[in-house]
Write a protein that holds these residues in place. Structure first.
Motif: not given
Length: 649
Positions: A306, A308, A312, A405, A408, A411
């Motif tokens: 998780k 980010y 990404d 995700m 998170n 997210f």
């Protein structure tokens, strides 16, 4: 100044488009993230376009690939914001607008009238298309075969794949040799794949096929209305990625190792154990396959952690969000398998989801009606993700690759923000375009009768006459579809708004692992009760927190996984979010080979039972292990829960 040449420079701080420009065409030029976009739109007035309004959304077409469409919210602090640097008004579009929503006619003649009986073996054919004054198409040589899985096996109306000898443009869709004829036999409305494709394109899922319809005549026999679609493949006019270093993948149980064990182009993914097939490179080597699996495992591990920023850097998150949102909106339960989930990675690029494909198992399809396959729309309140996607409390268990995700905070906020940006247009805009195809199917046309007279009939009437299906009518089912989409959107608006946002922190990259302790549980299993036992396995959260050496447990930092007897992480083979079937050795196994199971959607209260055909009171005890994995600021703290099953009468 001639208004057809008038150019207005506009940044976010500039407003003021006069309503006197009504009925003109607006061409917008946008710079965003290295791409240039052009946007033609015919406006009755400009009063509803406020470029500083938080909810304003435009649909933009990328200039280097006009079929790639994305909605933009023009707001300063949005992940989807863009700067408009010019707007040009003109009296009309510079190119002719074709009516793509008509139903055209396609004539297929096989060599010597040979029947099409195989999905593997092509037969030679000629194809001609009546473009009805909208498009030109000369007769083309090629070959044709069957396609599909359940649609080919079980239904009388068969789908087909056509390969022309040379690349050909079909009804305005860019040139290629490979084309698909979708039978849409399950779908009495013929609009499920249409709405899915239109909406996916509008949401920004790249390379999704355009929509065309044709009435098909095979060796002179009318075989009904078919949807003409692009074959999903790597090509300049399809999935346009680098042919040397790009990859096209599909998460699909039918193309995966279980259903296609000898294909040589598939594997189970390393972390989430999903069936993956490599669609490009076409003739993938074992070395390439190994590298593709290893590369994808990097993304899987990033999602599982998780993290980010790391995710990404590896994946196009907006396309991931769009795919999740569209799957949930259309309630495509085949995400659970999964099936038909495409993603690609271009040279030097990120994993990106697309094209979107295959929606005729969505819309609350009744699987008990599988072999006739026409019952949909019973409920609009069932969900894939539930009210807490990270905990998967919906109606189906889907790979956690698509939900981890949600643990998170960044997210989750982005997901909610994106839903808020599209929700007002999601149904209205895309049903309006879908309705044009509905109208095309119902267009009355003059047809000569056998008696020499004339009659008015429509492609939809002719389709229903060719494929008589009791209890259903296209008009009634289409209205059900429309109502279902409206009601479902209203329901999901409430659900998405209620998604819990995890607290910040604790979701970064794991830098260390520490075993914290063990808890032991013993349960008595009534052999004759089998699958459904009356009790539960309860875990005291305070006791667990003490073992983890944390004051309060944050559930979003917690994973619960089954272990094999050697301590390795096993696969969740049970129906719940957590748990597994275990064999006599305490290893995770399939239902068919399992002796006892644990399953739950709750971290701290588990259901359990046994397979009465695989175990008995004479087998002795079964010992299995579940493991809590808690991310405490980068340290993964582990606690094992050892459960002893005592099988009794």
């Amino acid at each position: 100044m001639n208004r057809s040449l008038f150019t207005l420079l506009l940044l976010f701080s500039t407003i003021g488009i006069s309503s006197s420009w009504a009925q003109d065409w607006m061409h917008v030029h946008v710079n965003y993230d290295g791409y240039e976009w052009a946007f033609p739109y015919s406006l009755p007035d400009f009063s509803h376009f406020d470029f500083d309004a938080d909810s304003t959304t435009f649909q933009m077409h990328r200039s280097d690939n006009p079929r790639y469409v994305i909605p933009f919210a023009l707001e300063k602090n949005s992940n989807y914001s863009a700067s408009i640097d010019s707007i040009t008004f003109s009296d009309s579009l510079t190119t002719k607008t074709h009516d793509k929503c008509k139903v055209f006619a396609m004539y297929i003649t096989t060599e010597d009238g040979v029947e099409i009986t195989s999905k593997e073996d092509y037969v030679r054919c000629y194809v001609s298309i009546d473009g009805r004054g909208e498009y030109q198409f000369n007769s083309r040589p090629g070959k044709i075969r069957g396609r599909g899985n359940s649609t080919w096996l079980w239904y009388d109306k068969k789908p087909y794949r056509i390969k022309f000898d040379t690349s050909s443009k079909v009804l305005g869709i860019e040139k290629n040799r490979d084309w698909v004829l979708l039978a849409n036999y399950r779908d009495m409305t013929d609009m499920m794949n249409v709405f899915g494709s239109i909406t996916a394109t509008w949401m920004g899922i790249p390379f999704t096929t355009p929509v065309r319809f044709a009435e098909v005549f095979l060796n002179g026999e009318y075989i009904g209305v078919y949807q003409i679609a692009e074959q999903v493949e790597v090509a300049g006019n399809r999935v346009d990625i680098d042919t040397d270093e790009g990859v096209l993948l599909t998460l699909d149980v039918d193309d995966g190792p279980a259903e296609s064990p000898n294909s040589g182009d598939n594997f189970y993914t390393s972390v989430y154990n999903m069936p993956m097939a490599v669609k490009y490179p076409k003739d993938v080597t074992s070395a390439q396959l190994k590298q593709i699996k290893a590369d994808f495992a990097e993304l899987e591990n990033a999602i599982k952690s998780k993290n980010y920023a790391l995710v990404d850097s590896l994946m196009d998150i907006p396309s991931y969000i769009a795919m999740d949102q569209l799957q949930e909106y259309l309630y495509n339960v085949e995400l659970a398998a999964p099936r038909s989930i495409y993603l690609y990675r271009d040279k030097g690029g990120k994993y990106t989801f697309g094209p979107a494909w295959d929606w005729d198992a969505g819309f609350d399809f009744d699987w008990s009606d599988m072999y006739t396959g026409h019952t949909f729309f019973t409920s609009y309140t069932e969900t894939l993700f539930g009210s807490d996607p990270y905990r998967q409390n919906g109606n189906y268990r889907i790979p956690k690759f698509f939900t981890d995700m949600f643990g998170n905070a960044q997210f989750m906020r982005q997901y909610k923000e994106r839903w808020d940006q599209i929700k007002d247009s999601l149904f209205i805009r895309n049903w309006a375009e879908t309705q044009q195809y509905v109208d095309g199917l119902n267009e009355l046309q003059t047809k000569r009768t056998d008696g020499g007279g004339t009659a008015y009939t429509s492609p939809q009437v002719r389709e229903e006459a060719r494929w008589k299906i009791r209890r259903f009518s296209a008009a009634t089912e289409t209205q059900k579809l429309r109502n279902w989409l409206q009601n479902r959107l209203a329901y999901l608006n409430e659900i998405v708004a209620s998604y819990p946002v995890p607290e910040e922190g604790g979701d970064g990259e794991i830098t260390g692992t520490k075993m914290m302790g063990t808890m032991e549980k013993t349960v008595n299993v009534e052999f004759w009760s089998g699958y459904s036992q009356s009790g539960n396995i309860q875990i005291d959260k305070n006791e667990l927190a003490a073992l983890l050496d944390v004051e309060n447990i944050n559930d979003y930092r917690m994973e619960l996984v089954p272990l094999n007897s050697d301590g390795s992480e096993g696969n969740n083979t049970a129906a719940g979010t957590y748990g597994a079937w275990f064999d006599e050795n305490g290893d995770t196994n399939s239902w068919g080979n399992g002796h006892v199971y644990i399953e739950s959607n709750n971290l701290y209260r588990w259901n359990y039972g046994c397979h009465p055909n695989n175990c008995s009171p004479w087998d002795g005890n079964h010992t299995v292990t579940m493991q809590y994995q808690y991310n405490d600021s980068g340290t993964l703290k582990l606690v094992n829960i050892v459960v002893t099953f005592h099988i009794q009468w």
